[in-house]
Scaffold this motif. Sequence first.
Motif, PDB file in Angstrom:
ATOM      1  N   TRP A  23      26.405  -0.370  -8.501  1.00  0.00           N
ATOM      2  CA  TRP A  23      25.820  -1.302  -9.443  1.00  0.00           C
ATOM      3  C   TRP A  23      25.496  -0.609 -10.758  1.00  0.00           C
ATOM      4  CZ3 TRP A  23      20.233  -1.779 -10.555  1.00  0.00           C
ATOM      5  CH2 TRP A  23      19.924  -2.922 -11.294  1.00  0.00           C
ATOM      6  N   ASN A  33      24.267  -5.514 -15.372  1.00  0.00           N
ATOM      7  CA  ASN A  33      24.424  -6.106 -14.042  1.00  0.00           C
ATOM      8  C   ASN A  33      25.885  -6.146 -13.594  1.00  0.00           C
ATOM      9  OD1 ASN A  33      23.373  -7.164 -11.677  1.00  0.00           O
ATOM     10  ND2 ASN A  33      23.588  -9.288 -12.381  1.00  0.00           N
ATOM     11  N   HIS A  52      28.882  -5.075 -11.064  1.00  0.00           N
ATOM     12  CA  HIS A  52      28.990  -4.723  -9.647  1.00  0.00           C
ATOM     13  C   HIS A  52      30.398  -4.224  -9.336  1.00  0.00           C
ATOM     14  CE1 HIS A  52      25.247  -6.543  -7.881  1.00  0.00           C
ATOM     15  NE2 HIS A  52      25.226  -7.057  -9.100  1.00  0.00           N
ATOM     16  N   GLY A  93      30.316  -9.211 -13.120  1.00  0.00           N
ATOM     17  CA  GLY A  93      29.734  -8.714 -14.357  1.00  0.00           C
ATOM     18  C   GLY A  93      30.800  -8.258 -15.338  1.00  0.00           C
TER      19      GLY A  93
END
Length: 154
Positions: free
Chosen positions: A113, A118, A120, A130
């Motif tokens: 992450w 944000n 992934h 993201g």
Amino acid sequence: MPHTEPTSAAIAPPRRRDLLTWLLGTWGAGVIGAVLYPVARFLVPPAIAESTTLTASGGSASKLLPNTGRIVPFGPRPAIVIRTETGELRAFSAVCTHLTCTVQYRPDVQHIWCACHNGHYDLTGRNISGPPPRPLPQYDVAVKDDEIVITRSS
Ligand code: FES
């Protein structure tokens, strides 16, 4: 007007001048060489290509518990080593492919992450959510005497 030969006193100054000219020329050539040699060494590539293999330690294998990850130095950039829930070791570049933040392991979702925006990645390094536009480069992992050895070759 009769021609007269120069005396030895009249010849001496040109010899001194010649010597000084030679010394200054030699000094100047040395200075120019000292400046140009490093520049030439910088500009001309080495005859043997530099190795593109990079190896680094990922730390203790036994201390990396299942479903955890660890950030380690890998050359000039960080790498992330992950032990999956099933005990498999994997290593990736820890540099997010979006804007180069350092990623981390999220055990709650079992993703790599990026906290910056944000992003992934799954446990194969594939960008799944993201803004990251590309997967994380994956590295080879081996364990030698409880030490994780990460290798990137290409
Ligand atoms: S830098 Fe990682 S998601 Fe933006």
